[in-house]
Enzyme design. Structure first.
Site, short mmCIF file in Angstrom:
data_model
loop_
_atom_site.label_atom_id
_atom_site.label_comp_id
_atom_site.label_asym_id
_atom_site.label_seq_id
_atom_site.Cartn_x
_atom_site.Cartn_y
_atom_site.Cartn_z
N ASN A 13 129.43 -18.23 0.55
CA ASN A 13 130.32 -18.99 -0.33
C ASN A 13 131.14 -18.12 -1.28
O ASN A 13 130.58 -17.36 -2.07
CB ASN A 13 129.49 -19.95 -1.21
CG ASN A 13 129.22 -21.25 -0.51
OD1 ASN A 13 129.77 -21.52 0.55
ND2 ASN A 13 128.35 -22.06 -1.10
N HIS B 210 122.46 -35.70 -2.12
CA HIS B 210 122.75 -35.32 -3.51
C HIS B 210 123.29 -36.52 -4.28
O HIS B 210 124.43 -36.91 -4.08
CB HIS B 210 123.84 -34.26 -3.55
CG HIS B 210 123.41 -32.90 -3.10
ND1 HIS B 210 124.21 -31.79 -3.23
CD2 HIS B 210 122.26 -32.46 -2.54
CE1 HIS B 210 123.57 -30.73 -2.75
NE2 HIS B 210 122.39 -31.11 -2.32
N TYR C 286 125.25 -28.88 -14.40
CA TYR C 286 125.37 -28.43 -13.02
C TYR C 286 125.54 -29.62 -12.05
O TYR C 286 124.75 -30.55 -12.08
CB TYR C 286 124.13 -27.60 -12.61
CG TYR C 286 124.06 -27.41 -11.12
CD1 TYR C 286 125.00 -26.61 -10.49
CD2 TYR C 286 123.12 -28.08 -10.36
CE1 TYR C 286 124.98 -26.47 -9.10
CE2 TYR C 286 123.09 -27.94 -8.98
CZ TYR C 286 124.03 -27.14 -8.36
OH TYR C 286 124.03 -27.02 -7.00
N ASP D 264 117.47 -30.07 -9.50
CA ASP D 264 117.84 -28.65 -9.44
C ASP D 264 118.23 -28.16 -10.84
O ASP D 264 119.21 -28.66 -11.43
CB ASP D 264 119.03 -28.49 -8.48
CG ASP D 264 119.32 -27.04 -8.11
OD1 ASP D 264 118.78 -26.13 -8.75
OD2 ASP D 264 120.12 -26.83 -7.16
N HIS E 169 119.07 -25.02 -11.35
CA HIS E 169 120.08 -24.01 -11.06
C HIS E 169 119.93 -22.78 -11.94
O HIS E 169 120.93 -22.28 -12.49
CB HIS E 169 121.49 -24.60 -11.13
CG HIS E 169 122.37 -24.17 -9.99
ND1 HIS E 169 123.41 -23.31 -10.15
CD2 HIS E 169 122.34 -24.45 -8.68
CE1 HIS E 169 123.99 -23.09 -8.98
NE2 HIS E 169 123.36 -23.77 -8.07
N GLU F 30 117.15 -20.17 -2.49
CA GLU F 30 118.47 -20.27 -1.85
C GLU F 30 119.27 -18.97 -2.01
O GLU F 30 120.18 -18.72 -1.23
CB GLU F 30 119.26 -21.48 -2.36
CG GLU F 30 119.63 -21.40 -3.82
CD GLU F 30 120.36 -22.64 -4.32
OE1 GLU F 30 120.00 -23.75 -3.93
OE2 GLU F 30 121.31 -22.48 -5.10
N ARG G 185 113.23 -21.93 0.05
CA ARG G 185 114.58 -22.51 0.21
C ARG G 185 115.56 -21.60 0.93
O ARG G 185 116.76 -21.80 0.83
CB ARG G 185 115.16 -22.79 -1.19
CG ARG G 185 114.42 -23.80 -1.99
CD ARG G 185 115.05 -25.17 -1.94
NE ARG G 185 116.43 -25.19 -2.38
CZ ARG G 185 117.43 -25.75 -1.69
NH1 ARG G 185 117.21 -26.30 -0.53
NH2 ARG G 185 118.65 -25.76 -2.19
N HIS H 54 117.95 -24.34 2.40
CA HIS H 54 119.25 -24.56 1.77
C HIS H 54 120.18 -25.20 2.80
O HIS H 54 120.09 -24.89 3.98
CB HIS H 54 119.78 -23.19 1.34
CG HIS H 54 120.94 -23.23 0.42
ND1 HIS H 54 121.93 -22.27 0.44
CD2 HIS H 54 121.27 -24.08 -0.57
CE1 HIS H 54 122.81 -22.54 -0.50
NE2 HIS H 54 122.45 -23.63 -1.13
N GLU I 292 117.77 -29.89 2.99
CA GLU I 292 118.91 -30.30 2.16
C GLU I 292 120.06 -30.69 3.07
O GLU I 292 120.40 -29.98 4.01
CB GLU I 292 119.33 -29.15 1.26
CG GLU I 292 120.52 -29.49 0.38
CD GLU I 292 120.87 -28.35 -0.59
OE1 GLU I 292 120.52 -27.21 -0.30
OE2 GLU I 292 121.49 -28.66 -1.62
C1 CS2 Z 1 122.83 -25.58 -4.78
C2 CS2 Z 1 123.80 -24.78 -3.99
O1 CS2 Z 1 122.42 -26.83 -2.84
C3 CS2 Z 1 121.93 -26.37 -3.85
O2 CS2 Z 1 120.77 -26.53 -4.17
O3 CS2 Z 1 122.08 -24.89 -5.70
O4 CS2 Z 1 124.66 -25.68 -3.42
C4 CS2 Z 1 124.61 -23.71 -4.71
O5 CS2 Z 1 125.18 -24.18 -5.87
C5 CS2 Z 1 125.70 -23.21 -3.79
O6 CS2 Z 1 125.14 -22.82 -2.56
C6 CS2 Z 1 126.43 -22.04 -4.38
O7 CS2 Z 1 127.30 -21.54 -3.44
MG MG Z 2 120.03 -25.27 -5.56
#
Ligand code: CS2
Ligand code: MG
Length: 408
Positions: A37, A122, A160, A215, A217, A267, A288, A317, A344
Protein backbone atom coordinates in the site's frame (compact mmCIF):
# COMPACT_ATOMS: atom_id res chain seq x y z
CA UNK A 1 10.11 -27.23 -17.16
CA UNK A 2 11.43 -23.67 -17.26
CA UNK A 3 10.37 -20.11 -16.54
CA UNK A 4 10.70 -18.20 -19.82
CA UNK A 5 9.52 -14.72 -18.83
CA UNK A 6 7.62 -12.66 -16.26
CA UNK A 7 5.85 -9.30 -16.29
CA UNK A 8 4.66 -6.87 -13.65
CA UNK A 9 1.52 -4.70 -13.89
CA UNK A 10 0.84 -1.77 -11.56
CA UNK A 11 -2.63 -0.25 -11.43
CA UNK A 12 -6.25 -1.11 -10.91
CA UNK A 13 -9.71 0.24 -10.17
CA UNK A 14 -9.46 2.79 -7.33
CA UNK A 15 -6.24 1.14 -6.15
CA UNK A 16 -2.73 0.31 -7.40
CA UNK A 17 -2.51 -3.48 -7.46
CA UNK A 18 0.95 -4.93 -8.22
CA UNK A 19 0.40 -8.11 -10.22
CA UNK A 20 3.10 -10.55 -11.31
CA UNK A 21 2.62 -13.02 -14.16
CA UNK A 22 5.22 -15.79 -14.59
CA UNK A 23 5.24 -17.62 -17.94
CA UNK A 24 6.64 -21.13 -18.49
CA UNK A 25 7.80 -23.10 -21.53
CA UNK A 26 4.73 -25.34 -21.14
CA UNK A 27 2.23 -22.55 -21.66
CA UNK A 28 1.10 -22.63 -18.02
CA UNK A 29 1.41 -19.30 -16.20
CA UNK A 30 1.24 -18.32 -12.55
CA UNK A 31 -0.06 -15.12 -10.91
CA UNK A 32 0.98 -13.38 -7.70
CA UNK A 33 0.28 -10.19 -5.73
CA UNK A 34 3.06 -7.78 -4.63
CA UNK A 35 0.78 -4.87 -3.62
CA UNK A 36 2.43 -2.77 -0.88
CA UNK A 37 0.00 0.00 0.00
CA UNK A 38 1.19 3.44 -1.10
CA UNK A 39 4.67 2.16 -2.00
CA UNK A 40 3.52 0.04 -4.95
CA UNK A 41 6.22 0.95 -7.46
CA UNK A 42 8.97 -0.36 -5.15
CA UNK A 43 8.20 -4.12 -5.06
CA UNK A 44 7.39 -3.77 -8.79
CA UNK A 45 10.86 -2.41 -9.48
CA UNK A 46 12.54 -4.95 -7.21
CA UNK A 47 10.84 -7.65 -9.29
CA UNK A 48 11.71 -6.17 -12.67
CA UNK A 49 15.28 -5.07 -11.99
CA UNK A 50 16.58 -7.86 -9.74
CA UNK A 51 14.36 -10.91 -9.47
CA UNK A 52 12.80 -11.62 -12.87
CA UNK A 53 16.20 -11.73 -14.66
CA UNK A 54 17.22 -14.44 -12.16
CA UNK A 55 13.99 -16.41 -12.45
CA UNK A 56 14.27 -16.92 -16.20
CA UNK A 57 15.59 -20.44 -16.82
CA UNK A 58 14.67 -21.78 -13.35
CA UNK A 59 12.35 -24.77 -12.89
CA UNK A 60 9.15 -23.23 -11.43
CA UNK A 61 8.29 -26.49 -9.64
CA UNK A 62 11.16 -25.93 -7.17
CA UNK A 63 9.27 -23.29 -5.20
CA UNK A 64 11.06 -24.05 -1.90
CA UNK A 65 14.53 -23.74 -3.41
CA UNK A 66 13.53 -20.58 -5.30
CA UNK A 67 12.21 -19.05 -2.06
CA UNK A 68 15.51 -19.84 -0.31
CA UNK A 69 17.40 -18.39 -3.29
CA UNK A 70 15.44 -15.14 -2.99
CA UNK A 71 15.65 -14.87 0.81
CA UNK A 72 19.20 -16.04 1.47
CA UNK A 73 20.45 -14.56 -1.78
CA UNK A 74 19.35 -11.00 -0.91
CA UNK A 75 21.91 -10.80 1.96
CA UNK A 76 20.04 -7.70 3.29
CA UNK A 77 17.07 -9.74 4.47
CA UNK A 78 13.41 -9.07 5.18
CA UNK A 79 11.58 -5.75 4.98
CA UNK A 80 8.17 -5.23 3.36
CA UNK A 81 9.42 -4.29 -0.13
CA UNK A 82 11.55 -7.38 -0.65
CA UNK A 83 9.08 -9.69 1.09
CA UNK A 84 6.13 -8.44 -1.02
CA UNK A 85 8.19 -9.11 -4.16
CA UNK A 86 9.09 -12.63 -2.90
CA UNK A 87 5.46 -13.12 -1.90
CA UNK A 88 4.27 -12.52 -5.46
CA UNK A 89 6.81 -14.97 -6.90
CA UNK A 90 5.96 -17.64 -4.35
CA UNK A 91 2.21 -17.27 -4.94
CA UNK A 92 2.74 -17.52 -8.70
CA UNK A 93 4.86 -20.67 -8.32
CA UNK A 94 2.18 -22.31 -6.17
CA UNK A 95 -0.38 -21.26 -8.78
CA UNK A 96 1.70 -23.06 -11.44
CA UNK A 97 2.07 -26.12 -9.18
CA UNK A 98 -1.71 -26.33 -8.68
CA UNK A 99 -2.35 -25.96 -12.39
CA UNK A 100 0.19 -28.73 -13.14
CA UNK A 101 -1.46 -31.01 -10.59
CA UNK A 102 -4.91 -29.93 -11.82
CA UNK A 103 -5.89 -29.30 -8.19
CA UNK A 104 -6.99 -26.30 -6.14
CA UNK A 105 -4.21 -25.28 -3.75
CA UNK A 106 -6.08 -26.33 -0.61
CA UNK A 107 -5.78 -29.94 -1.83
CA UNK A 108 -2.00 -29.63 -2.01
CA UNK A 109 -1.94 -28.32 1.59
CA UNK A 110 -3.91 -31.31 2.95
CA UNK A 111 -7.50 -30.81 1.84
CA UNK A 112 -10.42 -28.94 3.38
CA UNK A 113 -10.90 -28.65 7.13
CA UNK A 114 -14.13 -26.66 6.76
CA UNK A 115 -16.76 -25.74 4.18
CA UNK A 116 -16.54 -21.97 4.51
CA UNK A 117 -14.19 -19.56 6.23
CA UNK A 118 -15.80 -16.97 8.50
CA UNK A 119 -14.94 -13.40 7.59
CA UNK A 120 -15.38 -10.06 9.33
CA UNK A 121 -16.65 -6.91 7.72
CA UNK A 122 -15.75 -3.32 8.65
CA UNK A 123 -18.51 -1.37 10.38
CA UNK A 124 -17.79 2.25 11.13
CA UNK A 125 -19.65 5.35 12.20
CA UNK A 126 -19.08 9.05 12.70
CA UNK A 127 -20.90 8.57 16.02
CA UNK A 128 -22.48 5.74 18.01
CA UNK A 129 -25.86 5.77 16.23
CA UNK A 130 -24.17 5.87 12.85
CA UNK A 131 -22.04 2.88 13.89
CA UNK A 132 -25.12 0.93 15.05
CA UNK A 133 -26.69 1.48 11.58
CA UNK A 134 -23.49 0.26 9.96
CA UNK A 135 -23.38 -2.90 12.11
CA UNK A 136 -27.07 -3.61 11.34
CA UNK A 137 -26.31 -3.30 7.62
CA UNK A 138 -23.74 -6.10 7.84
CA UNK A 139 -25.68 -8.27 10.30
CA UNK A 140 -28.69 -8.11 7.96
CA UNK A 141 -26.48 -9.44 5.17
CA UNK A 142 -25.55 -12.47 7.25
CA UNK A 143 -22.15 -11.46 8.63
CA UNK A 144 -21.33 -13.23 11.89
CA UNK A 145 -18.39 -10.98 12.72
CA UNK A 146 -17.88 -7.24 12.43
CA UNK A 147 -14.95 -4.93 13.17
CA UNK A 148 -16.32 -1.77 14.79
CA UNK A 149 -14.67 1.69 14.71
CA UNK A 150 -16.38 4.80 16.05
CA UNK A 151 -15.79 8.55 15.85
CA UNK A 152 -14.58 9.90 19.21
CA UNK A 153 -16.37 13.06 20.37
CA UNK A 154 -14.19 16.11 20.95
CA UNK A 155 -11.31 15.14 18.64
CA UNK A 156 -10.80 17.43 15.61
CA UNK A 157 -10.64 14.37 13.33
CA UNK A 158 -12.62 11.49 14.65
CA UNK A 159 -10.16 8.58 14.79
CA UNK A 160 -8.85 5.60 12.84
CA UNK A 161 -11.02 4.38 9.92
CA UNK A 162 -14.08 6.49 10.68
CA UNK A 163 -15.90 8.77 8.25
CA UNK A 164 -15.94 12.54 8.77
CA UNK A 165 -19.70 12.71 8.43
CA UNK A 166 -22.66 10.44 9.14
CA UNK A 167 -24.06 7.95 6.65
CA UNK A 168 -20.79 7.07 4.90
CA UNK A 169 -20.49 3.83 6.80
CA UNK A 170 -20.56 1.21 4.07
CA UNK A 171 -17.10 0.01 3.11
CA UNK A 172 -15.49 3.16 4.42
CA UNK A 173 -11.82 3.13 3.50
CA UNK A 174 -9.36 5.87 4.28
CA UNK A 175 -8.70 8.02 1.25
CA UNK A 176 -5.14 7.51 0.08
CA UNK A 177 -5.02 9.86 -2.91
CA UNK A 178 -2.14 12.29 -3.42
CA UNK A 179 1.48 11.99 -2.38
CA UNK A 180 1.19 14.46 0.52
CA UNK A 181 -0.59 12.85 3.46
CA UNK A 182 -3.73 14.13 5.05
CA UNK A 183 -3.16 15.00 8.72
CA UNK A 184 -5.42 13.42 11.34
CA UNK A 185 -5.45 14.20 15.06
CA UNK A 186 -5.52 11.85 18.01
CA UNK A 187 -6.12 11.94 21.76
CA UNK A 188 -5.63 8.65 23.62
CA UNK A 189 -7.39 9.86 26.81
CA UNK A 190 -10.58 10.83 24.97
CA UNK A 191 -10.53 7.54 23.04
CA UNK A 192 -9.96 5.45 26.17
CA UNK A 193 -12.81 7.17 28.01
CA UNK A 194 -15.27 6.81 25.16
CA UNK A 195 -14.71 3.49 23.36
CA UNK A 196 -15.37 0.89 26.12
CA UNK A 197 -18.94 2.21 26.58
CA UNK A 198 -19.59 1.99 22.84
CA UNK A 199 -18.40 -1.63 22.73
CA UNK A 200 -20.67 -2.55 25.65
CA UNK A 201 -23.62 -0.85 23.98
CA UNK A 202 -22.99 -2.88 20.82
CA UNK A 203 -22.94 -6.09 22.84
CA UNK A 204 -26.23 -5.15 24.54
CA UNK A 205 -27.92 -4.23 21.25
CA UNK A 206 -26.74 -7.13 19.09
CA UNK A 207 -26.70 -9.92 21.68
CA UNK A 208 -24.15 -12.54 22.73
CA UNK A 209 -23.54 -14.24 19.36
CA UNK A 210 -22.18 -11.40 17.24
CA UNK A 211 -18.41 -11.55 17.03
CA UNK A 212 -17.13 -8.04 17.76
CA UNK A 213 -13.61 -6.96 16.76
CA UNK A 214 -11.90 -3.62 17.32
CA UNK A 215 -8.66 -2.16 15.88
CA UNK A 216 -6.57 0.26 18.00
CA UNK A 217 -4.14 0.68 15.08
CA UNK A 218 -1.00 0.83 17.27
CA UNK A 219 -2.05 4.01 19.06
CA UNK A 220 -1.78 3.23 22.80
CA UNK A 221 1.26 3.01 25.05
CA UNK A 222 1.75 -0.27 26.95
CA UNK A 223 0.21 0.85 30.26
CA UNK A 224 -2.71 2.50 28.48
CA UNK A 225 -3.27 -0.60 26.37
CA UNK A 226 -3.30 -2.83 29.45
CA UNK A 227 -5.87 -0.54 31.12
CA UNK A 228 -7.94 -0.34 27.92
CA UNK A 229 -7.90 -4.13 27.42
CA UNK A 230 -9.18 -4.57 30.97
CA UNK A 231 -11.89 -1.97 30.49
CA UNK A 232 -13.32 -3.59 27.32
CA UNK A 233 -13.69 -7.05 28.89
CA UNK A 234 -17.46 -6.70 29.56
CA UNK A 235 -18.05 -6.47 25.77
CA UNK A 236 -16.56 -9.96 25.29
CA UNK A 237 -14.60 -9.08 22.14
CA UNK A 238 -13.56 -11.66 19.54
CA UNK A 239 -10.31 -9.69 19.38
CA UNK A 240 -8.56 -6.44 20.18
CA UNK A 241 -6.18 -5.62 17.34
CA UNK A 242 -2.79 -3.86 17.41
CA UNK A 243 -3.23 -2.31 20.87
CA UNK A 244 0.39 -1.02 20.88
CA UNK A 245 3.09 -0.30 18.25
CA UNK A 246 4.06 -3.73 16.92
CA UNK A 247 7.82 -3.25 17.37
CA UNK A 248 7.60 -3.35 21.17
CA UNK A 249 6.75 -6.97 21.76
CA UNK A 250 7.27 -6.88 25.53
CA UNK A 251 4.33 -4.49 25.74
CA UNK A 252 2.09 -7.48 25.15
CA UNK A 253 3.30 -9.10 28.40
CA UNK A 254 1.87 -6.17 30.34
CA UNK A 255 -1.46 -6.50 28.52
CA UNK A 256 -1.58 -10.26 29.27
CA UNK A 257 -0.89 -9.62 32.96
CA UNK A 258 -3.96 -7.41 33.21
CA UNK A 259 -6.53 -8.78 30.82
CA UNK A 260 -7.83 -11.92 29.13
CA UNK A 261 -9.09 -10.06 26.03
CA UNK A 262 -7.90 -11.93 22.89
CA UNK A 263 -5.10 -10.05 21.12
CA UNK A 264 -4.57 -9.97 17.33
CA UNK A 265 -1.38 -8.59 15.84
CA UNK A 266 0.83 -8.93 12.78
CA UNK A 267 -0.49 -7.03 9.74
CA UNK A 268 2.82 -5.13 9.55
CA UNK A 269 5.01 -8.19 10.15
CA UNK A 270 6.89 -9.59 7.19
CA UNK A 271 8.60 -12.71 8.45
CA UNK A 272 8.34 -15.55 10.93
CA UNK A 273 11.11 -13.83 12.91
CA UNK A 274 8.72 -10.94 13.64
CA UNK A 275 6.28 -13.24 15.43
CA UNK A 276 7.94 -16.49 16.53
CA UNK A 277 8.66 -15.20 20.06
CA UNK A 278 5.17 -13.75 20.44
CA UNK A 279 3.69 -17.07 19.39
CA UNK A 280 5.99 -19.23 21.52
CA UNK A 281 5.39 -17.07 24.59
CA UNK A 282 1.65 -17.27 23.88
CA UNK A 283 1.28 -13.50 24.13
CA UNK A 284 -1.18 -13.30 21.23
CA UNK A 285 -4.28 -15.20 20.18
CA UNK A 286 -4.47 -14.40 16.45
CA UNK A 287 -1.68 -13.88 13.92
CA UNK A 288 -2.53 -11.25 11.29
CA UNK A 289 0.20 -11.65 8.65
CA UNK A 290 -0.74 -11.39 4.97
CA UNK A 291 0.55 -13.81 2.36
CA UNK A 292 1.81 -10.86 0.28
CA UNK A 293 3.87 -8.92 2.85
CA UNK A 294 5.05 -12.02 4.69
CA UNK A 295 6.80 -13.45 1.64
CA UNK A 296 4.27 -15.87 0.16
CA UNK A 297 2.53 -19.15 0.87
CA UNK A 298 5.76 -21.08 1.67
CA UNK A 299 6.75 -19.00 4.76
CA UNK A 300 3.17 -18.24 5.87
CA UNK A 301 2.37 -21.95 6.02
CA UNK A 302 5.31 -22.32 8.42
CA UNK A 303 3.93 -19.48 10.58
CA UNK A 304 0.50 -21.14 10.62
CA UNK A 305 2.02 -24.45 11.76
CA UNK A 306 4.09 -22.78 14.49
CA UNK A 307 0.99 -20.86 15.64
CA UNK A 308 -0.98 -24.12 15.83
CA UNK A 309 1.47 -25.49 18.42
CA UNK A 310 0.65 -22.55 20.70
CA UNK A 311 -3.14 -22.22 20.35
CA UNK A 312 -2.73 -19.15 18.15
CA UNK A 313 -5.27 -18.97 15.34
CA UNK A 314 -5.10 -17.24 11.97
CA UNK A 315 -6.71 -13.90 11.22
CA UNK A 316 -5.02 -12.91 7.98
CA UNK A 317 -4.90 -9.26 6.95
CA UNK A 318 -7.40 -8.72 4.16
CA UNK A 319 -8.87 -6.68 1.41
CA UNK A 320 -8.70 -3.89 0.39
CA UNK A 321 -4.98 -3.83 1.18
CA UNK A 322 -4.29 -6.84 -1.06
CA UNK A 323 -5.44 -7.92 -4.48
CA UNK A 324 -7.85 -10.82 -5.11
CA UNK A 325 -4.73 -12.96 -5.76
CA UNK A 326 -3.54 -12.63 -2.16
CA UNK A 327 -7.11 -13.11 -0.97
CA UNK A 328 -7.26 -16.34 -3.00
CA UNK A 329 -3.97 -17.62 -1.53
CA UNK A 330 -5.45 -16.90 1.91
CA UNK A 331 -8.77 -18.55 0.98
CA UNK A 332 -6.90 -21.79 0.24
CA UNK A 333 -4.89 -21.57 3.49
CA UNK A 334 -8.10 -20.78 5.40
CA UNK A 335 -9.85 -23.82 3.91
CA UNK A 336 -7.00 -26.06 5.09
CA UNK A 337 -5.56 -24.56 8.32
CA UNK A 338 -6.50 -26.64 11.37
CA UNK A 339 -6.01 -23.48 13.46
CA UNK A 340 -8.05 -21.13 11.24
CA UNK A 341 -9.62 -18.26 13.18
CA UNK A 342 -11.20 -15.65 10.91
CA UNK A 343 -10.45 -13.72 7.69
CA UNK A 344 -10.61 -9.94 7.28
CA UNK A 345 -12.79 -9.14 4.29
CA UNK A 346 -13.93 -5.70 3.28
CA UNK A 347 -16.59 -6.06 0.64
CA UNK A 348 -15.53 -4.04 -2.35
CA UNK A 349 -17.19 -6.28 -4.92
CA UNK A 350 -16.87 -3.76 -7.73
CA UNK A 351 -17.61 -5.05 -11.24
CA UNK A 352 -14.28 -3.45 -12.36
CA UNK A 353 -12.26 -5.47 -9.84
CA UNK A 354 -14.09 -8.70 -10.79
CA UNK A 355 -13.42 -7.97 -14.49
CA UNK A 356 -9.70 -7.50 -13.84
CA UNK A 357 -9.41 -10.61 -11.63
CA UNK A 358 -12.08 -13.13 -12.75
CA UNK A 359 -12.62 -15.98 -10.27
CA UNK A 360 -15.32 -18.10 -8.69
CA UNK A 361 -14.23 -17.70 -5.08
CA UNK A 362 -17.42 -16.43 -3.50
CA UNK A 363 -18.92 -14.91 -0.37
CA UNK A 364 -22.12 -16.26 1.13
CA UNK A 365 -23.60 -15.38 4.50
CA UNK A 366 -20.39 -13.97 5.89
CA UNK A 367 -18.31 -16.96 4.76
CA UNK A 368 -15.78 -17.30 1.92
CA UNK A 369 -16.37 -20.40 -0.21
CA UNK A 370 -13.09 -21.34 -1.85
CA UNK A 371 -12.89 -22.02 -5.60
CA UNK A 372 -12.25 -25.57 -6.85
CA UNK A 373 -10.38 -24.35 -9.95
CA UNK A 374 -6.74 -25.51 -10.24
CA UNK A 375 -4.07 -23.35 -8.57
CA UNK A 376 -5.10 -20.07 -6.94
CA UNK A 377 -8.32 -20.03 -8.94
CA UNK A 378 -8.01 -16.38 -10.05
CA UNK A 379 -7.18 -15.11 -13.53
CA UNK A 380 -5.90 -11.71 -14.66
CA UNK A 381 -7.31 -9.89 -17.70
CA UNK A 382 -4.46 -7.98 -19.36
CA UNK A 383 -6.82 -6.03 -21.65
CA UNK A 384 -8.67 -4.75 -18.59
CA UNK A 385 -5.32 -3.99 -16.92
CA UNK A 386 -4.35 -1.75 -19.85
CA UNK A 387 -7.17 0.63 -18.79
CA UNK A 388 -5.42 1.54 -15.54
CA UNK A 389 -2.28 3.37 -14.61
CA UNK A 390 -0.41 3.99 -11.38
CA UNK A 391 -1.76 6.82 -9.25
CA UNK A 392 0.38 7.85 -6.26
CA UNK A 393 -1.21 7.84 -2.84
CA UNK A 394 -0.36 8.20 0.83
CA UNK A 395 -1.65 6.98 4.18
CA UNK A 396 -2.77 9.78 6.49
CA UNK A 397 -0.32 10.86 9.18
CA UNK A 398 -1.41 11.36 12.78
CA UNK A 399 -0.49 14.16 15.17
CA UNK A 400 -1.53 14.86 18.74
CA UNK A 401 -3.42 18.12 19.26
CA UNK A 402 -0.16 19.95 20.15
CA UNK A 403 1.38 18.83 16.84
CA UNK A 404 3.46 15.87 18.07
CA UNK A 405 3.71 13.08 15.48
CA UNK A 406 1.87 9.89 16.47
CA UNK A 407 1.25 6.43 14.98
CA UNK A 408 -1.12 6.09 12.02
C1 CS2 B 1 -6.01 -2.06 8.89
C2 CS2 B 1 -5.29 -1.95 7.59
O1 CS2 B 1 -7.27 -3.80 7.93
C3 CS2 B 1 -6.76 -3.38 8.94
O2 CS2 B 1 -6.84 -3.94 10.02
O3 CS2 B 1 -5.26 -1.89 10.02
O4 CS2 B 1 -6.26 -1.80 6.63
C4 CS2 B 1 -4.26 -0.84 7.42
O5 CS2 B 1 -4.74 0.38 7.84
C5 CS2 B 1 -3.85 -0.76 5.98
O6 CS2 B 1 -3.45 -2.03 5.52
C6 CS2 B 1 -2.71 0.21 5.78
O7 CS2 B 1 -2.28 0.13 4.47
MG1 MG C 1 -5.51 -3.40 11.44
Amino acid sequence: MKIIDAKVFVGGPAKNYVTLKIMTDQGIYGLGDATLNNRETLPAQYLTDYLIPNLVGMDPRNSEDIWQFLYRGAYFRRGPIAMAAFGAIDMALWDIKGKLANMPLYQLFGGKSRDGAMVYAHATGADTEDLMDSISYYVDQGYKAVRVQCGVPGMPTKGYAVPESKGAFRNHITSYSGIRPKVETWDSDKYMRFMPGVLEEIRDRFGPDLKILHDVHHRLMPREAAAFAKSVEPANLFWLEDPTPAEDQDALTLIRQHSTVPIAIGEVFNSIYDCNKLIERELIDFIRVAVTYAGGITPVKRIVDLAGLHHVRTGFHGAPSHSPLCMAAQAHLNAWAPNFGIQEYLVLGTPECDALFPSDHRMENGMVLVSDAPGLGVDFDEKEAARYEYAPGSHPVVRLEDGTMWNY
